[in-house]
Design an enzyme around this catalytic site. Structure first.
Site, PDB file in Angstrom:
ATOM      1  N   CYS A 185       0.866  -1.186   0.000  1.00  0.00           N
ATOM      2  CA  CYS A 185       0.000   0.000   0.000  1.00  0.00           C
ATOM      3  C   CYS A 185       0.896   1.226   0.000  1.00  0.00           C
ATOM      4  O   CYS A 185       1.760   1.360   0.880  1.00  0.00           O
ATOM      5  CB  CYS A 185      -0.901   0.000   1.234  1.00  0.00           C
ATOM      6  SG  CYS A 185      -1.853   1.521   1.469  1.00  0.00           S
TER       7      CYS A 185
ATOM      8  N   LYS B 128     -11.912  -0.677  -5.419  1.00  0.00           N
ATOM      9  CA  LYS B 128     -11.906  -1.446  -4.170  1.00  0.00           C
ATOM     10  C   LYS B 128     -13.180  -2.281  -4.031  1.00  0.00           C
ATOM     11  O   LYS B 128     -13.163  -3.363  -3.420  1.00  0.00           O
ATOM     12  CB  LYS B 128     -11.770  -0.499  -2.969  1.00  0.00           C
ATOM     13  CG  LYS B 128     -10.357   0.057  -2.765  1.00  0.00           C
ATOM     14  CD  LYS B 128     -10.313   0.976  -1.565  1.00  0.00           C
ATOM     15  CE  LYS B 128      -8.909   1.478  -1.272  1.00  0.00           C
ATOM     16  NZ  LYS B 128      -8.013   0.424  -0.751  1.00  0.00           N
TER      17      LYS B 128
ATOM     18  N   THR C 213       0.015   4.480   0.500  1.00  0.00           N
ATOM     19  CA  THR C 213      -0.328   5.436   1.547  1.00  0.00           C
ATOM     20  C   THR C 213       0.172   4.998   2.917  1.00  0.00           C
ATOM     21  O   THR C 213       0.584   5.831   3.738  1.00  0.00           O
ATOM     22  CB  THR C 213      -1.849   5.655   1.584  1.00  0.00           C
ATOM     23  OG1 THR C 213      -2.295   6.038   0.272  1.00  0.00           O
ATOM     24  CG2 THR C 213      -2.232   6.741   2.569  1.00  0.00           C
ATOM     25  N   ALA C 214       0.172   3.694   3.174  1.00  0.00           N
ATOM     26  CA  ALA C 214       0.616   3.179   4.474  1.00  0.00           C
ATOM     27  C   ALA C 214       2.089   3.461   4.736  1.00  0.00           C
ATOM     28  O   ALA C 214       2.542   3.366   5.884  1.00  0.00           O
ATOM     29  CB  ALA C 214       0.339   1.680   4.566  1.00  0.00           C
TER      30      ALA C 214
ATOM     31  N   CYS D 242      -1.265   4.367  -6.320  1.00  0.00           N
ATOM     32  CA  CYS D 242      -2.232   3.713  -5.442  1.00  0.00           C
ATOM     33  C   CYS D 242      -2.281   2.267  -5.919  1.00  0.00           C
ATOM     34  O   CYS D 242      -2.388   2.026  -7.128  1.00  0.00           O
ATOM     35  CB  CYS D 242      -3.609   4.371  -5.552  1.00  0.00           C
ATOM     36  SG  CYS D 242      -4.870   3.587  -4.508  1.00  0.00           S
TER      37      CYS D 242
END
Length: 239
Positions: free
Chosen positions: A86, A165, A88-89, A196
């Site tokens: 991921c 998603k 963003t993580a 993303c």
């Protein structure tokens, strides 16, 4: 090296589930890039597919402590090095490394370096606002500029990501993703990072008129190289 194994390869711990389909895509790439003739030639992979991680896009959601706990558990299970499926993580990368004591193969760094190696000067990134901030820092450190969507289009992009998603990767969503990429190219981007992990599920090189960079693909390749000893493992935080 995982305890109790005579294999010299490193065991990879993967923080996943953000979302599950993107993690499965990453694992498929990891397997396909491994030069293996038998089961035993593959690297050991410990995966926590945890869709219950709070939304990384929401400030104060509490995602960091959950990711840290996951990383610590992967280390306890025998992982030698970590990857996060991921973009963003990666905002919690330091916390994850401190909690686990393990080095992290950084997806943001890997994709940014790929853009540099392709001679890019202005890089368009399709990602969350948090991911865009991370990419801006990494690209700037390598003398590259960041091209982003204008605010209204960024909001529309996020709506499309949530469609993906939810399982929609049909023609309509693919057209939307291609249109976002076209906006970035029109804004001066000479390379595009699908920043993303859901983005490559609905777009690819044929949808973009400039160099297309899939961070998940590059991360998978690098994880294989590190775990098989073909590339040095990153230094652990504070080492």
């Amino acid at each position: 090296m995982a305890e109790g194994s005579s294999d010299t390869s490193l065991a990879l711990g993967v923080l996943g589930g953000m979302g599950p389909a993107a993690t499965l895509d990453f694992l498929t790439k990891l397997q396909s890039f491994t030069p293996a003739k038998t089961d035993q030639d593959h690297i050991r992979v410990l995966v926590d597919i945890n869709p219950k991680v709070p939304d990384r896009n929401l400030a104060g959601s509490g995602a960091g402590p959950v990711l840290a706990e996951m990383a610590g558990a992967l280390a306890g299970a025998g992982a030698d090095v970590l990857a996060i499926a991921c973009n963003t993580a990666h905002a919690h990368a330091d916390l994850i490394q401190r909690a686990s004591g393990l080095p992290l193969i950084d997806m943001i760094e890997t994709a940014s370096s790929a853009a540099r190696d392709r001679g890019a000067r202005r890089v368009g990134v399709l990602g969350t606002k948090v991911a865009l901030r991370l990419y801006r820092e990494y690209l700037a450190a390598q003398a590259m500029g960041l091209v982003t969507l204008e605010p209204r289009r960024q909001d529309e992009f996020m709506a499309t990501i949530y469609k993906i998603k939810a399982g929609d990767t049909g023609p309509g969503v693919r057209r939307e993703m291609a249109d976002y990429a076209a906006d970035l190219v029109a804004g001066g981007a000479d390379a595009l990072i699908a920043g993303c992990t859901e983005a490559p599920l609905a777009m690819g090189p044929k949808d973009v008129r400039v160099a297309f960079i899939d961070p998940g693909e590059l991360l998978a390749r690098r994880c294989v190289a590190v775990c098989l000893g073909l590339e040095p493992a990153p230094a652990a935080l504070g080492a």
